[in-house]
Design an enzyme around this catalytic site. Structure first.
Site, PDB file in Angstrom:
ATOM      1  N   LYS A  90     -16.793   6.292  24.236  1.00  0.00           N
ATOM      2  CA  LYS A  90     -16.634   5.955  22.813  1.00  0.00           C
ATOM      3  C   LYS A  90     -17.200   4.563  22.542  1.00  0.00           C
ATOM      4  O   LYS A  90     -17.849   4.337  21.511  1.00  0.00           O
ATOM      5  CB  LYS A  90     -15.145   6.031  22.425  1.00  0.00           C
ATOM      6  CG  LYS A  90     -14.624   7.462  22.432  1.00  0.00           C
ATOM      7  CD  LYS A  90     -13.104   7.548  22.404  1.00  0.00           C
ATOM      8  CE  LYS A  90     -12.652   8.984  22.609  1.00  0.00           C
ATOM      9  NZ  LYS A  90     -11.191   9.139  22.683  1.00  0.00           N
ATOM     10  N   GLN A 145      -5.822   5.638  23.016  1.00  0.00           N
ATOM     11  CA  GLN A 145      -6.207   6.724  23.914  1.00  0.00           C
ATOM     12  C   GLN A 145      -4.977   7.400  24.520  1.00  0.00           C
ATOM     13  O   GLN A 145      -4.093   6.735  25.055  1.00  0.00           O
ATOM     14  CB  GLN A 145      -7.126   6.172  25.022  1.00  0.00           C
ATOM     15  CG  GLN A 145      -7.695   7.218  25.941  1.00  0.00           C
ATOM     16  CD  GLN A 145      -8.665   8.168  25.229  1.00  0.00           C
ATOM     17  OE1 GLN A 145      -9.506   7.756  24.436  1.00  0.00           O
ATOM     18  NE2 GLN A 145      -8.547   9.461  25.514  1.00  0.00           N
ATOM     19  N   ASP A 193      -8.790   8.843  14.351  1.00  0.00           N
ATOM     20  CA  ASP A 193      -8.480   9.916  15.295  1.00  0.00           C
ATOM     21  C   ASP A 193      -7.646  11.006  14.611  1.00  0.00           C
ATOM     22  O   ASP A 193      -7.398  12.067  15.196  1.00  0.00           O
ATOM     23  CB  ASP A 193      -7.697   9.340  16.491  1.00  0.00           C
ATOM     24  CG  ASP A 193      -8.324   9.683  17.823  1.00  0.00           C
ATOM     25  OD1 ASP A 193      -9.422  10.274  17.816  1.00  0.00           O
ATOM     26  OD2 ASP A 193      -7.717   9.380  18.863  1.00  0.00           O
TER      27      ASP A 193
END
Ligand code: NAP
Length: 290
Positions: free
Chosen positions: A54, A98, A121
């Site tokens: 990412k 994450q 996200d």
């Protein structure tokens, strides 16, 4: 093999090029550099790889990328404080924490704390709720990538029978909602581990999407001729090789089109994170979304 193989890697490269051009225009015209912050707690090797991917992808697109690495023993309170600071940080448009987090940390309050305007996200329940009422803000990245793949492959979802196997909050459930929105207009069956006669349910699909996490679960017996098969699964087989939920070789003999693993949905997930970050940078400053 009779199926057309849908190249997610090539599509991702094409979309990322367009995103990079949009970022360059945003920076050139308005002096805005979209910023993405990724928070990694602990040293899970797979998470390290994902965060690294990412980071590189956002930098390659001309974005500001910040990695925040915290020790595995970080407390819930300290992690929440990091998110609060990122919420306030003007240089940051998108925040992702994450997953999975170490066992002692509860992801739900963390996700709820991420400012909806920076929730690239799309795991904050507010963001999921906006999707559920048909007025989405951000689309979660993997399902968003699947929609892009279907569009790119020219798959008409309106009126189609779509079967999704897997009902997680990360993939299956949001994807089922997206595909039933007006404009997508699919008839969706959301299957899971308690579904009776899964193979028969899957054989009724025009589009079959596997998001399970069981290598090779979807065999030719699950697929009718003419079906488009999208494989979200990423599993390691006995030799340590990355494989999907679909038994590729045998299903490709029956299906009309199929995504491979690797090189299918995976590259699109990171791509849609970049797209969301770009959209966040624009909308936070009152610029229209593209
Ligand atoms: P998850 O949270 O573990 O959910 C798995 C789902 O599959 C659950 O709904 C479960 O049913 C269902 N399931 C499990 N075994 C089944 C079976 N034998 N028959 C029918 N349904 C079954 O997984 P996830 O996070 O959604 O991820 C799914 C897969 O996608 C994993 O391989 C993951 O690595 C991969 N993934 C890939 C990407 C990418 O970018 N390519 C992104 C995210 C995830 P129940 O609800 O009844 O337990």
């Amino acid at each position: 093999m009779s199926a057309r193989v849908i190249d997610g890697k090539a599509l991702a490269a094409e979309v990322r090029e367009r995103i990079a051009a949009d970022v360059a225009a945003l920076t050139g015209e308005h002096g805005i550099v979209p910023g993405l912050a990724a928070v990694l707690v602990g040293d899970d090797p797979a998470s390290e790889v994902y965060v690294g991917m990412k980071h590189r992808a956002s930098e390659a697109a001309g974005m500001h990328s910040r990695q925040i690495r915290l020790p595995a023993e970080t407390s819930q309170e300290d992690l929440e404080q990091v998110v609060r600071e990122l919420n306030e940080d003007e240089a940051i448009d998108g925040i992702l924490v994450q997953l999975p987090l170490p066992d002692h940390l509860d992801p739900q309050p963390i996700q709820e704390l991420i400012l909806p305007a920076k929730d690239v996200d799309a795991l904050n329940p507010y963001t999921a709720g906006r999707l559920a009422v048909g007025d989405p803000t951000f689309l979660s990245c993997t399902p968003y990538g699947v929609l892009e793949i279907l569009d790119h492959a020219g798959v008409e979802t309106s009126g189609a029978n779509v079967v999704i196997v897997g009902r997680s909050n990360l993939v299956g459930r949001p994807l089922s909602v997206m595909l039933t929105l007006k404009g997508r207009d699919a008839t969706v069956t959301l299957a899971h581990s308690r579904t009776r006669d899964l193979a028969a349910v899957c054989r009724g699909a025009d589009v079959l999407i596997a998001a399970v996490g069981v290598a090779g679960l979807i065999t030719a017996e699950y697929v009718s001729p003419g079906t488009v098969v999208i494989d979200v699964g990423t599993n390691r087989n006995d030799e340590g090789k990355l494989v999907g939920d679909v038994a590729f070789a045998e299903v490709a003999e029956v299906a009309d089109a199929i995504t491979p693993v690797p090189g299918g949905v995976g590259p699109m997930t990171v791509t849609m994170l970049l797209q969301n970050t770009l959209e966040a940078a624009r909308s936070r400053r009152g610029l229209p979304r593209r």
